[in-house]
Write an enzyme that holds these catalytic residues in place. Structure first.
Site, short mmCIF file in Angstrom:
data_model
loop_
_atom_site.label_atom_id
_atom_site.label_comp_id
_atom_site.label_asym_id
_atom_site.label_seq_id
_atom_site.Cartn_x
_atom_site.Cartn_y
_atom_site.Cartn_z
N GLU A 84 -1.79 8.22 -0.66
CA GLU A 84 -1.87 9.47 0.11
C GLU A 84 -2.65 9.19 1.39
OE1 GLU A 84 -3.57 12.55 -2.29
OE2 GLU A 84 -2.05 12.33 -3.86
N GLY A 119 3.62 -5.14 -10.76
CA GLY A 119 4.19 -5.08 -9.41
C GLY A 119 3.77 -6.26 -8.56
N ARG A 175 18.15 -30.08 15.64
CA ARG A 175 17.67 -29.94 17.01
C ARG A 175 17.24 -31.29 17.58
NH1 ARG A 175 17.72 -27.40 21.83
NH2 ARG A 175 15.67 -27.43 22.83
N GLN A 219 7.42 -21.84 14.68
CA GLN A 219 6.95 -22.94 15.52
C GLN A 219 7.96 -24.10 15.55
OE1 GLN A 219 4.34 -22.19 17.16
NE2 GLN A 219 3.96 -24.08 18.27
N GLY A 257 11.09 -21.86 21.05
CA GLY A 257 11.49 -20.60 21.67
C GLY A 257 12.60 -19.90 20.92
N GLU A 317 0.78 -2.81 -2.49
CA GLU A 317 0.38 -3.05 -3.89
C GLU A 317 -0.99 -3.71 -3.95
OE1 GLU A 317 3.43 -3.91 -6.66
OE2 GLU A 317 5.00 -3.10 -5.35
N THR A 323 -4.21 -4.57 -0.92
CA THR A 323 -4.38 -5.53 0.18
C THR A 323 -4.99 -6.82 -0.36
OG1 THR A 323 -6.60 -4.71 0.63
CG2 THR A 323 -4.79 -3.64 1.84
N GLU A 371 -7.71 -8.02 0.42
CA GLU A 371 -9.11 -7.74 0.10
C GLU A 371 -9.24 -7.22 -1.33
OE1 GLU A 371 -7.53 -6.78 2.86
OE2 GLU A 371 -8.55 -8.00 4.36
C1 FAD Z 1 5.75 -0.68 3.97
C2 FAD Z 1 4.81 -0.09 2.96
C3 FAD Z 1 5.28 0.24 1.71
C4 FAD Z 1 4.44 0.82 0.76
N1 FAD Z 1 4.95 1.20 -0.46
C5 FAD Z 1 4.19 1.97 -1.27
C6 FAD Z 1 4.75 2.56 -2.44
O1 FAD Z 1 5.92 2.34 -2.78
N2 FAD Z 1 3.98 3.37 -3.20
C7 FAD Z 1 2.67 3.64 -2.86
O2 FAD Z 1 2.05 4.40 -3.57
N3 FAD Z 1 2.11 3.07 -1.79
C8 FAD Z 1 2.83 2.26 -0.97
N4 FAD Z 1 2.28 1.71 0.16
C9 FAD Z 1 0.87 1.94 0.44
C10 FAD Z 1 0.03 0.68 0.35
O3 FAD Z 1 -0.13 0.28 -0.98
C11 FAD Z 1 -1.32 0.97 1.05
O4 FAD Z 1 -1.03 1.05 2.43
C12 FAD Z 1 -2.36 -0.05 0.74
O5 FAD Z 1 -2.78 0.04 -0.57
C13 FAD Z 1 -3.57 0.08 1.67
O6 FAD Z 1 -4.01 1.40 1.78
P1 FAD Z 1 -4.29 2.03 3.23
O7 FAD Z 1 -3.08 1.80 4.03
O8 FAD Z 1 -4.74 3.42 3.08
O9 FAD Z 1 -5.46 1.15 3.83
P2 FAD Z 1 -7.02 1.38 3.66
O10 FAD Z 1 -7.33 1.61 2.25
O11 FAD Z 1 -7.47 2.39 4.65
O12 FAD Z 1 -7.57 -0.05 4.06
C14 FAD Z 1 -7.84 -0.44 5.42
C15 FAD Z 1 -8.52 -1.81 5.39
O13 FAD Z 1 -9.78 -1.71 4.71
C16 FAD Z 1 -9.85 -2.62 3.64
N5 FAD Z 1 -10.62 -2.02 2.56
C17 FAD Z 1 -10.51 -0.77 2.04
N6 FAD Z 1 -11.38 -0.61 1.06
C18 FAD Z 1 -12.09 -1.75 0.95
C19 FAD Z 1 -13.16 -2.18 0.11
N7 FAD Z 1 -13.66 -1.41 -0.85
N8 FAD Z 1 -13.63 -3.44 0.28
C20 FAD Z 1 -13.10 -4.24 1.24
N9 FAD Z 1 -12.10 -3.89 2.04
C21 FAD Z 1 -11.61 -2.64 1.91
C22 FAD Z 1 -8.42 -2.86 3.26
O14 FAD Z 1 -8.26 -4.07 2.58
C23 FAD Z 1 -7.74 -2.85 4.62
O15 FAD Z 1 -7.90 -4.10 5.20
C24 FAD Z 1 3.09 1.07 1.09
C25 FAD Z 1 2.62 0.72 2.36
C26 FAD Z 1 3.46 0.17 3.29
C27 FAD Z 1 2.91 -0.14 4.66
#
Ligand code: FAD
Lengths: 249, 381
Positions: free
Chosen positions: B127, B242, B268, B337, B341, B364, B366, B368
């Site tokens: 969300e 996942g 190439r 690379q 180009g 699924e 990050t 981190e």
């Molecule tokens: C193309 C795409 C497809 C997706 N598909 C789905 C889906 O099918 N279902 C679904 O539910 N979600 C989906 N997502 C959501 C995705 O899982 C989230 O975007 C992801 O979990 C990161 O959440 P956020 O974007 O709010 O980033 P944030 O949580 O705001 O994170 C921002 C940065 O802060 C870092 N961070 C946050 N908290 C901490 C912490 N405690 N310690 C260290 N670093 C931290 C993060 O690693 C990141 O680098 C999708 C996203 C994209 C872009």
């Protein structure tokens, strides 16, 4: 209708084959083997016939224990059961292979044999014809359409510059060309089912076959490496090179 | 764990590879450009069992193990990462939780059409205020007679635009925070279910990423998945599986890029010889191949643990995804690379692989988060 489909294990045709150092064969280590593509058309055709009007398709693969993998792949395309003829390390050319296939035929008495028109590795294109000759059966090779009607097969074949329609009495030997059908992909449930289908392991002796080699491969060699092409500036230069360098004009 | 594929796994790989090359590869560039997925692929893949590889046949799936699932996602991703994630999100994030936590009725009603590819599925967890902090979900579900009433917004939902059914995590008890979350099976035709918008993306452009809005969205009472309060646990366990899918996607992207780079390097010519003769190029290829194999082995280990029924493989799944996504980034960067180009323009596919790779470090969990999961396991006792 009971249909026999021989299948051959061939190196993946998309991969460059390498010769063994001593020139006695190809390097098999690390090579991915598949069902001979033409045999897939044969299996598909046979399976479609039985799906439409009942019966069964059995496969025959001749080689070693590794051919089981090839047979499972064929069984996953819908064939019902299979024979694996283990040569125990022996090697036969087309005539010997046809001897063995003829022995399987005599055990099973199928109504029809469908084979790939040739194997993509050795390109011999003769096992089917030899099999038909040994069994005294009619043959229709390079089929692009097969229709069955009371004890006969009407086969359309592509020939240079046109079509030939042939009627053969069953049992007969038919070979499949590219345009016969579009073979299906093996679905995962079909792959699972194939695992449980019967693969009967036999030797030529079990079948009462005495395969003979009437030809022997003396050696294999790689084609000479292709030379790089040349760019010419004008038609005159091209003609000059064709006449004087390539000596083709 | 066996390093070699058995007969069945080999056949699965051969079929998936052929399907990918013959049916998917010719569409990949076009789907990327137009940012639209060709839904007929879902139907075709459904018939082959690819939309539910590790779901038993009785529920419409392929009846294979998780290793085969990983193989299929890798093969698809090697030609088209969007197709890889369509399958992975659908299978891991929607089919898998219904299979593991659903009742027999739920499986019959929802899993069968999903796993057989007649319907696409998605997971709605993220969300606007609940990303990495998934426990902060604000979407609510309130029981009203025989129906649950959902209100809230889910963003970035893979397959959201075309899904026929969504597994949605919502709060049934705000005071209990993440322990008050529950999981629901929400059909897309439920009243109050809306696909609000499609995102425009850097990569995996053919895969739909949508915002789903629930406005007094009503679903039958029996569509609760698992028990009330189990939503967070279901979501976390679902993500473990996942991550194996995304790790496989990353391995596929990296391998696809490497294969392109190898073919190009042999062709190439510069300085009168193929660039593959230069050590600088050879070493790039050697590093790619080594890292890709390592990433695949980590991925297969996690898949093997899931197949063996290990209760907890969070650490191993996190390691696989962390490492494989990093490998995908490096391999695609180096592949561009190798192309010089030509790698930067869209006439060759490697720029697409480069753009597609980045998401594997984000969704699924990050990178981190993966490190958090791994280090937590290390420091637990
Ligand atoms: C193309 C795409 C497809 C997706 N598909 C789905 C889906 O099918 N279902 C679904 O539910 N979600 C989906 N997502 C959501 C995705 O899982 C989230 O975007 C992801 O979990 C990161 O959440 P956020 O974007 O709010 O980033 P944030 O949580 O705001 O994170 C921002 C940065 O802060 C870092 N961070 C946050 N908290 C901490 C912490 N405690 N310690 C260290 N670093 C931290 C993060 O690693 C990141 O680098 C999708 C996203 C994209 C872009």
């Amino acid at each position: 209708m009971k249909i026999m489909v021989p299948v051959r294990r061939v190196p993946n045709p998309d991969v460059k084959v390498r010769l063994k150092k001593d020139g006695t064969g190809i390097e098999t280590e690390g090579v991915n083997f598949l069902v001979n593509p033409f045999d897939e058309y044969a299996i598909e055709e046979a399976v479609r016939i039985t799906e439409k009007s009942g019966g069964e398709v059995f496969l025959v693969s001749i080689g070693g224990p590794e051919n089981e993998e090839t047979l499972r792949a064929g069984l996953a395309l819908g064939a019902h059961r299979a024979y694996l003829v283990d040569l125990g390390g022996e090697c036969y050319e087309s005539s010997g292979i046809a001897d063995i296939l003829a022995a399987v035929f005599k055990q099973e008495n199928p109504d029809l044999v469908i084979m790939g028109k040739q194997s993509v590795d050795t390109d011999n294109n003769q096992a089917a014809q030899m099999l038909a000759a040994k069994l005294g059966l009619a043959q229709a090779c390079f089929a692009y359409k097969v229709e069955l009607q009371d004890g006969k097969a009407v086969v359309q074949r592509e020939i240079d510059g046109g079509l030939e329609v042939k009627e053969v009495e069953l049992p007969a030997v038919i070979t499949a060309d590219l345009r016969l059908n579009q073979p299906r992909y093996a679905s995962l449930p079909a792959i699972m089912k194939a695992k449980k289908k019967e693969v009967k392991k036999v030797t030529p002796a079990d079948l009462g076959a005495e395969p003979k080699n009437r030809a022997r491969v003396l050696g294999l060699s790689e084609p000479p490496p292709r030379k790089a092409g040349q760019k010419v500036a004008s038609v005159d230069e091209l003609v000059d090179k064709l006449v004087n360098e390539a000596k083709v004009l | 764990m066996n390093f070699e594929l058995d007969d069945v796994q080999t056949l699965v790989r051969d079929t998936a590879r052929r399907f990918a090359q013959e049916e998917v590869a010719p569409l990949a560039a076009e789907m990327d450009k137009t940012a639209t997925f060709r839904m007929e692929l879902v139907k075709q893949m459904g018939e082959l069992g690819f939309m539910g590889v590790a779901i038993p046949e009785q529920y419409g799936g392929g009846g294979m193990d998780y290793r085969c699932y990983s193989i299929v996602v890798e093969e698809l991703s090697a030609v088209c990462a969007s197709t890889g994630v369509v399958v992975s999100a659908h299978s891991s994030l929607c089919c898998d939780p219904i299979y593991r936590f659903g009742t027999e009725e739920q499986k019959k009603k929802y899993l069968v059409p999903l796993a057989s590819g007649r319907m696409l599925g998605c997971l709605g967890l993220t969300e606007p205020q609940a990303g990495t902090d998934a426990g902060a979900v604000r979407t609510t579900a309130v029981l009203d007679g025989n129906e649950w009433v959902l209100n809230g917004t889910k963003i970035f939902i893979t397959n959201g635009g075309q899904a026929g059914v969504a597994v949605v995590i919502a709060s049934t008890d705000r005071s209990a925070k993440h322990r008050g979350l529950s999981a629901f099976i929400v059909p897309a035709d439920a009243p109050g279910y809306k696909v609000a918008k499609e995102e425009h993306k850097l990569g995996i452009r053919a895969s739909s990423t949508a915002e789903l809005v629930f406005e007094d969205c009503r679903i039958p009472k029996e569509n609760l998945l698992g028990q009330p309060g189990e939503g967070f646990k279901i979501a976390m366990q679902t993500l473990d599986g996942g991550r194996i899918g995304i790790a496989s996607q990353a391995v596929g992207i990296a391998r696809g890029a490497m294969e392109q780079a190898i073919a190009y390097a042999k062709e190439r010519q510069q300085f009168g010889q193929p660039i593959a003769n230069f050590q600088a190029i050879q070493w790039k290829l050697a590093d790619m191949a080594t890292e890709i194999d390592a990433a695949r082995l980590l991925t297969w280990r996690a898949a093997w643990m899931k197949d063996q029924g290990f209760k907890n493989y969070s650490r191993e799944a996190a390691m696989a995804k962390l490492f494989a996504s990093d490998v995908a980034m490096k391999a695609t960067r180096e592949a561009v690379q190798v192309f010089g180009g030509y790698g930067y323009i869209d006439e060759y596919p490697v720029e697409r692989y480069y753009r597609d790779a980045k998401i594997t470090e984000i969704y699924e969990g990050t990178s981190e988060v993966q490190r958090m999961v791994i280090s937590r396991a290390l420091l637990r006792d």
